[in-house]
Design a protein around this motif. Structure first.
Motif, PDB file in Angstrom:
ATOM      1  N   TRP A  29      40.936  29.343  47.243  1.00  0.00           N
ATOM      2  CA  TRP A  29      41.678  30.120  48.218  1.00  0.00           C
ATOM      3  C   TRP A  29      41.253  31.591  48.084  1.00  0.00           C
ATOM      4  O   TRP A  29      41.746  32.313  47.194  1.00  0.00           O
ATOM      5  CB  TRP A  29      43.175  29.989  47.966  1.00  0.00           C
ATOM      6  CG  TRP A  29      43.747  28.672  48.381  1.00  0.00           C
ATOM      7  CD1 TRP A  29      44.430  28.401  49.523  1.00  0.00           C
ATOM      8  CD2 TRP A  29      43.711  27.439  47.643  1.00  0.00           C
ATOM      9  NE1 TRP A  29      44.819  27.077  49.564  1.00  0.00           N
ATOM     10  CE2 TRP A  29      44.395  26.458  48.411  1.00  0.00           C
ATOM     11  CE3 TRP A  29      43.166  27.049  46.418  1.00  0.00           C
ATOM     12  CZ2 TRP A  29      44.540  25.139  47.993  1.00  0.00           C
ATOM     13  CZ3 TRP A  29      43.296  25.735  45.995  1.00  0.00           C
ATOM     14  CH2 TRP A  29      43.978  24.807  46.781  1.00  0.00           C
ATOM     15  N   PRO A  30      40.331  32.088  48.912  1.00  0.00           N
ATOM     16  CA  PRO A  30      39.815  33.453  48.753  1.00  0.00           C
ATOM     17  C   PRO A  30      40.898  34.521  48.852  1.00  0.00           C
ATOM     18  O   PRO A  30      40.824  35.543  48.151  1.00  0.00           O
ATOM     19  CB  PRO A  30      38.803  33.579  49.902  1.00  0.00           C
ATOM     20  CG  PRO A  30      38.437  32.184  50.264  1.00  0.00           C
ATOM     21  CD  PRO A  30      39.658  31.368  50.010  1.00  0.00           C
ATOM     22  N   ALA A  31      41.877  34.334  49.721  1.00  0.00           N
ATOM     23  CA  ALA A  31      42.886  35.370  49.933  1.00  0.00           C
ATOM     24  C   ALA A  31      43.658  35.673  48.659  1.00  0.00           C
ATOM     25  O   ALA A  31      44.070  36.816  48.425  1.00  0.00           O
ATOM     26  CB  ALA A  31      43.846  34.950  51.045  1.00  0.00           C
ATOM     27  N   SER A  32      43.874  34.662  47.812  1.00  0.00           N
ATOM     28  CA  SER A  32      44.621  34.853  46.569  1.00  0.00           C
ATOM     29  C   SER A  32      43.735  34.760  45.326  1.00  0.00           C
ATOM     30  O   SER A  32      44.245  34.829  44.206  1.00  0.00           O
ATOM     31  CB  SER A  32      45.747  33.824  46.469  1.00  0.00           C
ATOM     32  OG  SER A  32      45.233  32.504  46.579  1.00  0.00           O
ATOM     33  N   SER A  80      42.091  41.866  40.506  1.00  0.00           N
ATOM     34  CA  SER A  80      41.320  43.111  40.481  1.00  0.00           C
ATOM     35  C   SER A  80      41.790  43.956  39.307  1.00  0.00           C
ATOM     36  O   SER A  80      42.972  44.000  38.985  1.00  0.00           O
ATOM     37  CB  SER A  80      41.499  43.884  41.791  1.00  0.00           C
ATOM     38  OG  SER A  80      40.965  43.155  42.879  1.00  0.00           O
ATOM     39  N   ALA A  81      40.838  44.654  38.665  1.00  0.00           N
ATOM     40  CA  ALA A  81      41.155  45.524  37.529  1.00  0.00           C
ATOM     41  C   ALA A  81      40.418  46.844  37.734  1.00  0.00           C
ATOM     42  O   ALA A  81      39.248  46.973  37.382  1.00  0.00           O
ATOM     43  CB  ALA A  81      40.752  44.871  36.219  1.00  0.00           C
ATOM     44  N   GLY A  82      41.097  47.797  38.330  1.00  0.00           N
ATOM     45  CA  GLY A  82      40.447  49.058  38.634  1.00  0.00           C
ATOM     46  C   GLY A  82      39.575  48.950  39.864  1.00  0.00           C
ATOM     47  O   GLY A  82      39.666  48.003  40.655  1.00  0.00           O
ATOM     48  N   GLU A 123      39.961  37.446  34.929  1.00  0.00           N
ATOM     49  CA  GLU A 123      40.066  36.037  35.313  1.00  0.00           C
ATOM     50  C   GLU A 123      40.829  35.269  34.242  1.00  0.00           C
ATOM     51  O   GLU A 123      40.488  35.330  33.056  1.00  0.00           O
ATOM     52  CB  GLU A 123      38.663  35.453  35.502  1.00  0.00           C
ATOM     53  CG  GLU A 123      38.641  34.058  36.100  1.00  0.00           C
ATOM     54  CD  GLU A 123      37.230  33.596  36.389  1.00  0.00           C
ATOM     55  OE1 GLU A 123      36.778  33.758  37.544  1.00  0.00           O
ATOM     56  OE2 GLU A 123      36.564  33.091  35.460  1.00  0.00           O
ATOM     57  N   LEU A 124      41.868  34.558  34.659  1.00  0.00           N
ATOM     58  CA  LEU A 124      42.641  33.690  33.781  1.00  0.00           C
ATOM     59  C   LEU A 124      42.346  32.244  34.130  1.00  0.00           C
ATOM     60  O   LEU A 124      42.437  31.856  35.301  1.00  0.00           O
ATOM     61  CB  LEU A 124      44.138  33.968  33.929  1.00  0.00           C
ATOM     62  CG  LEU A 124      44.639  35.364  33.573  1.00  0.00           C
ATOM     63  CD1 LEU A 124      46.124  35.482  33.887  1.00  0.00           C
ATOM     64  CD2 LEU A 124      44.375  35.669  32.107  1.00  0.00           C
ATOM     65  N   THR A 125      42.024  31.434  33.117  1.00  0.00           N
ATOM     66  CA  THR A 125      41.673  30.040  33.345  1.00  0.00           C
ATOM     67  C   THR A 125      42.399  29.157  32.347  1.00  0.00           C
ATOM     68  O   THR A 125      42.468  29.481  31.156  1.00  0.00           O
ATOM     69  CB  THR A 125      40.157  29.821  33.206  1.00  0.00           C
ATOM     70  OG1 THR A 125      39.465  30.726  34.058  1.00  0.00           O
ATOM     71  CG2 THR A 125      39.774  28.399  33.585  1.00  0.00           C
ATOM     72  N   ALA A 150      39.197  36.682  30.671  1.00  0.00           N
ATOM     73  CA  ALA A 150      37.939  37.415  30.668  1.00  0.00           C
ATOM     74  C   ALA A 150      38.034  38.636  31.576  1.00  0.00           C
ATOM     75  O   ALA A 150      38.664  38.587  32.644  1.00  0.00           O
ATOM     76  CB  ALA A 150      36.794  36.518  31.134  1.00  0.00           C
ATOM     77  N   TRP A 151      37.432  39.726  31.126  1.00  0.00           N
ATOM     78  CA  TRP A 151      37.285  40.922  31.951  1.00  0.00           C
ATOM     79  C   TRP A 151      35.813  41.147  32.228  1.00  0.00           C
ATOM     80  O   TRP A 151      34.977  41.065  31.325  1.00  0.00           O
ATOM     81  CB  TRP A 151      37.852  42.151  31.241  1.00  0.00           C
ATOM     82  CG  TRP A 151      37.597  43.426  32.009  1.00  0.00           C
ATOM     83  CD1 TRP A 151      38.376  43.980  32.975  1.00  0.00           C
ATOM     84  CD2 TRP A 151      36.457  44.299  31.868  1.00  0.00           C
ATOM     85  NE1 TRP A 151      37.810  45.128  33.457  1.00  0.00           N
ATOM     86  CE2 TRP A 151      36.629  45.356  32.791  1.00  0.00           C
ATOM     87  CE3 TRP A 151      35.317  44.285  31.059  1.00  0.00           C
ATOM     88  CZ2 TRP A 151      35.702  46.396  32.930  1.00  0.00           C
ATOM     89  CZ3 TRP A 151      34.379  45.308  31.193  1.00  0.00           C
ATOM     90  CH2 TRP A 151      34.587  46.343  32.111  1.00  0.00           C
ATOM     91  N   SER A 152      35.480  41.436  33.481  1.00  0.00           N
ATOM     92  CA  SER A 152      34.103  41.734  33.870  1.00  0.00           C
ATOM     93  C   SER A 152      34.076  43.021  34.672  1.00  0.00           C
ATOM     94  O   SER A 152      34.975  43.263  35.494  1.00  0.00           O
ATOM     95  CB  SER A 152      33.502  40.598  34.701  1.00  0.00           C
ATOM     96  OG  SER A 152      33.430  39.402  33.964  1.00  0.00           O
TER      97      SER A 152
END
Length: 435
Positions: A169-172, A218-220, A226-228, A263-265
């Protein structure tokens, strides 16, 4: 009548038919004039063909093939891909299992006896699936296999690597994945050319059937978190303590393994090449029956890993993982040892790997690094593998975009409980044709 004559007469008939009204009005137009027109058109066609051939031969931009893509009855796009590959390796001592490298066999079974291995088992074929999408959901999937599924060296069996479907689901920024693919925990891949990927030598993680949920944030301005989480199949050693049925204690535990990763990217040192930092792990149980009346012990399997991938410049990347955990043979940790069956207890282990990748040109990549897997000695059975380490260096050369040559040198050292250390050097190469 030859083909040229047939073409000429058909063309003549077409011209006569299309020109019939004009001919009726202009009876002075002769057949000879029409024949001359045909000859002129044929000369122009021949010149155009020659021009096209000449342009293709002298063009600076080669014509590249595109992946074979077809549409199924459901509307999904099906794209075929894969490669044919040959691996060859010389080992100065006996490295297990041979076609790939995981550890050196004990010295008393080795005696510096060199081996030569050659296999096409890494040859791979796969299908990418996509669509049909809706306004809110994008569908995708993958089916992939190689030929490391057993059999003989010249009659190897197919093996399922991946078989999964995904709804996104791209929107979320949320997705559901169901099927077999790479584990969530310890997801980085070392920069090696050996299909065994340094398993039992510092790298853990495998592929399991699983049901996975992933949510992105989004982070900044340019970062992404990303949470999995996933519920996956646990596969244990064959348990023969109670009977000869070779019961799988992972299945017998009656609960799935739980895997997770955060994970943060985002860009750190190179603007268009994001770095990634992740913390991941898993928890599972195995039920070991110790007699035929149902008496059993429940043993834990868990891991915790730290992952890092850091582009230092456009041509240089550093990467690595550190892990610690218990009963990790299902994830290629503990040098393939998960449970001490003599005492029915878990084997604890820790280790990791680090590597550097340098890309001097788009067609050449140079990699080097090393890893170590270190089970706790007090957990091992007599003669157990107590430490396993490797260092490697390789060069990957794209002779063409689709023809790839790999050359790798590595050293392996495996220590055995009360039995010394076995060593071996490995020189290997691969030749791959992608499609």
């Amino acid at each position: 009548m030859n083909a040229r004559g047939t073409f000429r007469h058909a063309l003549l008939a077409g011209i006569l038919f299309s020109a019939a009204p004009g001919l009726a009005a202009e009876p002075s137009v002769s057949t000879t004039a029409i024949e001359a027109r045909i000859n002129h058109l044929e000369r122009e066609l021949a010149e155009l063909k020659a021009l096209v051939k000449s342009s293709a031969a002298t063009s600076e931009k080669p014509v590249t093939s595109t992946p074979l893509t077809v549409s199924s009855a459901s509307g999904a796009k099906v794209q075929l891909y894969g490669f044919a590959r040959l691996d060859g390796a010389y080992d100065s001592g006996k490295i297990n299992p041979g076609n790939t490298a995981m550890w050196v066999r004990p010295e008393n079974l080795n005696n510096n006896d060199g081996e030569w291995n050659m296999t096409a088992g890494a040859t791979r074929i796969g299908i990418n699936l996509s669509g049909p999408d809706t306004k809110d959901i994008k569908l995708s999937g993958n089916i992939e296999m190689d030929f490391f599924g057993g059999g003989t060296e010249n009659n190897q069996n197919p093996r399922l690597r991946h078989g999964w479907l995904k709804a996104y689901w791209p929107a979320s920024d949320f997705s559901i994945l169901a099927g077999q693919t790479w584990d969530v925990n310890s997801s980085l891949i070392p920069f090696v050319d050996d299909p065994a990927l340094m398993w039992s030598g510092g790298n853990i993680g495998s592929r399991h059937p699983q049901f996975r949920l992933t949510k992105g944030f989004s982070a900044g301005e340019k970062g992404h978190v990303e949470l999995t989480a996933a519920a996956a199949r646990t596969i244990g050693e064959a348990n023969t303590l109670a009977d000869t049925w070779n019961t799988d204690p992972g299945k017998d535990a009656a609960i799935p393994a739980i895997q997770g990763r955060i994970a943060w990217s985002g860009p750190v040192l190179v603007a268009d090449q994001p770095a990634t930092v992740a913390l991941s792990g898993h928890y599972a149980e195995e039920e070991w029956d110790t007699d035929k009346t149902g008496t059993h012990q429940t043993l834990d399997s868990w891991s915790c890993s730290v992952e890092l991938s850091m582009p230092v410049s456009r041509k240089l990347t550093l990467a690595g993982e550190y892990f610690t955990g218990t009963n990790l043979d299902d994830y290629f940790g503990g040098i393939g040892q998960g449970v001490n069956t003599a005492t029915v207890r878990e084997i604890r282990s820790c280790g990791g790997w680090g590597a550097v990748r340098y890309t001097p040109s788009p067609s050449v990549t140079i990699n080097m690094g090393g890893g170590i897997d270190d089970p706790r000695d007090s957990d091992l059975a007599a003669g157990g593998r107590k430490v396993n380490g490797t260092i490697f260096a390789n060069i990957i050369n794209k002779i063409t975009p689709d023809l790839i040559l790999g050359i790798q040198l590595s050293e392996w050292r495996t220590g055995y409980l009360n039995s010394g250390t076995a060593e071996a050097l490995r020189a290997q190469s691969s030749l791959t044709y992608k499609f």
